[in-house]
Scaffold this active site. Structure first.
Site, PDB file in Angstrom:
ATOM      1  N   ASP A 168      -2.692 -13.429  -1.323  1.00 58.51           N
ATOM      2  CA  ASP A 168      -3.358 -12.497  -0.400  1.00 58.51           C
ATOM      3  C   ASP A 168      -4.094 -13.325   0.653  1.00 58.51           C
ATOM      4  O   ASP A 168      -5.321 -13.456   0.619  1.00 58.51           O
ATOM      5  CB  ASP A 168      -4.314 -11.577  -1.180  1.00 58.51           C
ATOM      6  CG  ASP A 168      -4.681 -10.334  -0.368  1.00 58.51           C
ATOM      7  OD1 ASP A 168      -4.194 -10.192   0.765  1.00 58.51           O
ATOM      8  OD2 ASP A 168      -5.472  -9.505  -0.879  1.00 58.51           O
ATOM      9  N   GLU A 202      -8.458  -4.433  -9.099  1.00 55.14           N
ATOM     10  CA  GLU A 202      -8.749  -5.666  -8.347  1.00 55.14           C
ATOM     11  C   GLU A 202     -10.234  -5.689  -8.025  1.00 55.14           C
ATOM     12  O   GLU A 202     -10.684  -5.068  -7.064  1.00 55.14           O
ATOM     13  CB  GLU A 202      -7.911  -5.691  -7.054  1.00 55.14           C
ATOM     14  CG  GLU A 202      -8.108  -6.965  -6.253  1.00 55.14           C
ATOM     15  CD  GLU A 202      -7.258  -7.009  -4.979  1.00 55.14           C
ATOM     16  OE1 GLU A 202      -6.185  -6.380  -4.926  1.00 55.14           O
ATOM     17  OE2 GLU A 202      -7.698  -7.693  -4.036  1.00 55.14           O
ATOM     18  N   ASP A 235     -15.092 -11.936   3.622  1.00 46.52           N
ATOM     19  CA  ASP A 235     -13.906 -12.232   2.804  1.00 46.52           C
ATOM     20  C   ASP A 235     -12.871 -12.928   3.689  1.00 46.52           C
ATOM     21  O   ASP A 235     -12.288 -12.311   4.582  1.00 46.52           O
ATOM     22  CB  ASP A 235     -13.375 -10.890   2.285  1.00 46.52           C
ATOM     23  CG  ASP A 235     -12.192 -11.037   1.364  1.00 46.52           C
ATOM     24  OD1 ASP A 235     -11.935 -12.147   0.880  1.00 46.52           O
ATOM     25  OD2 ASP A 235     -11.514 -10.011   1.126  1.00 46.52           O
ATOM     26  N   HIS A 237       0.888  -1.153   0.000  1.00 44.01           N
ATOM     27  CA  HIS A 237       0.000   0.000   0.000  1.00 44.01           C
ATOM     28  C   HIS A 237       0.930   1.208   0.000  1.00 44.01           C
ATOM     29  O   HIS A 237       2.058   1.126   0.509  1.00 44.01           O
ATOM     30  CB  HIS A 237      -0.872   0.038   1.259  1.00 44.01           C
ATOM     31  CG  HIS A 237      -1.876  -1.076   1.305  1.00 44.01           C
ATOM     32  ND1 HIS A 237      -2.027  -1.895   2.390  1.00 44.01           N
ATOM     33  CD2 HIS A 237      -2.769  -1.494   0.381  1.00 44.01           C
ATOM     34  CE1 HIS A 237      -2.979  -2.776   2.140  1.00 44.01           C
ATOM     35  NE2 HIS A 237      -3.443  -2.551   0.924  1.00 44.01           N
ATOM     36  N   ASP A 295       2.342   1.795   3.310  1.00 43.79           N
ATOM     37  CA  ASP A 295       3.283   0.780   3.827  1.00 43.79           C
ATOM     38  C   ASP A 295       4.700   1.246   3.507  1.00 43.79           C
ATOM     39  O   ASP A 295       5.634   1.044   4.273  1.00 43.79           O
ATOM     40  CB  ASP A 295       3.093  -0.590   3.143  1.00 43.79           C
ATOM     41  CG  ASP A 295       1.759  -1.240   3.470  1.00 43.79           C
ATOM     42  OD1 ASP A 295       1.291  -1.098   4.611  1.00 43.79           O
ATOM     43  OD2 ASP A 295       1.194  -1.896   2.566  1.00 43.79           O
TER      44      ASP A 295
END
Ligand code: GLO
Ligand code: MG
Length: 344
Positions: free
Chosen positions: A283, A174, A248, A49, A52
């Site tokens: 992920d 995405e 999720d 990100h 990050d």
């Protein structure tokens, strides 16, 4: 043409285990400590990100952001790692409560675009030309609150502005159908690719397909990958697994449905995924029950399962497969695949 596979994950994939109903259950690890674990786990690339790479970036000038990202690149070099992509984190700021690029408030849309330009600067400083757009809050909880046609126009407007800001950078959208929103505006691969064709540079818009997101849309991840491959648009993947239509889950790759995982590996391998520099991103989240000292196993396990399924796919007898398909004996085909997955 077979694939060539190198693996990546993001720092958010090593985490403290908090969920909406309970606090963290594991200690936080500094980003610098996480970086030391990548190679041990068999990973060569890092997904970022924007914050990050440059924490607290909203408090810094564009020049300071670029300088800090440059330092991060040196740190990556020291660890023998490379950056795969940068994703603007547009879902935590108060200004993105009602969406980022699709917010009804022009000032909030302006913030989202400026933040995205800084993410592009960071990508350049880290040495990657790929931006991932997970359009987290670009949707609504109630249909009357936002206009879905205007939302698409606003997404195109924002992406065009980014394409014009940097003539080299590429974008991998995405798609995800829900969470945090009830319904998202760009829920599937087809929506993402179609959105790209509305922009001024469709050749710079591709997709990052996440297995769990596809399952949440009620579709098959390997079919979505095939659709993107047919368009030359599969620029990244977020492999993981998902147990039905729930929150999720980001389960370890292959942990829920091994055959579904097998078919993803198989299509990537059959069409030479990775030969143009694409990475296999995992992920995945550690289970909340996982103890601290072993809370990175979900990553190495996912990679191990990927490589094992690759071995199985490559060991299949192509002539036998073709004969079964030619005869339309799909029961024999079914058993052959299941037996292969059982190691028989
Ligand atoms: C959440 C997404 C998220 C993105 C990441 C990169 O459901 O999968 O993890 O992949 O933020 O943009
Ligand atoms: Mg993802």
């Amino acid at each position: 043409m077979t694939g060539e596979f190198r693996f990546t994950f993001g720092p958010w994939n090593i985490h403290e285990g908090a969920d909406p109903f309970g606090p963290p259950v594991r200690k936080s690890r500094a980003f610098s400590e996480k970086l030391t674990i990548y190679k041990e786990l068999g990973f060569d690339g890092v997904q970022f990100h924007d914050d990050d790479a440059v924490p607290e970036m909203n408090d810094l000038s564009p020049e300071q952001i670029i300088a800090q990202a440059g330092q991060m690149r040196e740190t990556l070099d020291d660890h023998g790692l490379v950056a795969e992509f940068v994703a603007p984190r547009l879902w935590e700021d108060p200004r993105t409560i009602d969406g980022a690029y699709t917010s009804n408030d022009p000032e909030c849309r302006h913030y989202a675009l400026e933040r995205s330009k800084r993410a592009i600067d960071i990508a350049n400083a880290l040495g990657t030309d790929l931006i991932v757009l997970w359009l987290a809050r670009e949707g609504t909880y109630l249909r009357e609150a936002k206009d879905s046609r205007v939302a698409v126009e606003r997404l195109v407007e924002a992406i065009n502005a980014m394409l014009e800001y940097d003539p080299q950078v590429r974008f991998a959208i995405e798609p995800k159908p829900n969470e945090p929103m009830d319904q998202a505006y760009i829920p599937t691969t087809g929506h993402a690719i179609a959105l790209g064709f509305l922009t001024v540079a469709p050749e710079r818009i591709g997709v990052n397909i996440e297995s769990a997101h596809v399952v949440l849309a009620g579709l098959d991840p390997s079919d979505e990958m095939g659709f993107a491959l047919a368009h030359g648009k599969l620029w990244s993947v977020h492999l993981n697994d998902q147990n039905g239509l729930k929150f999720d889950q980001d389960r370890s790759f292959g942990a829920v449905d091994l055959r579904r995982a097998f078919n993803q590996v198989r299509i990537l391998d059959r069409y030479g995924y990775g030969r143009s520099g694409e990475w296999v991103g995992l992920d995945v989240k550690a289970l909340r029950t996982q103890k601290d000292d072993v809370a990175t196993r979900h990553l190495s396990n996912s990679r191990t399962v990927f490589l094992k399924l690759l071995e199985i796919s490559r060991s299949l007898d192509d002539e036998k497969l073709e004969a079964m398909i030619g005869e339309r004996d799909y029961e024999a085909l079914d058993l052959y695949i299941v037996q292969s997955l059982l190691g028989e």
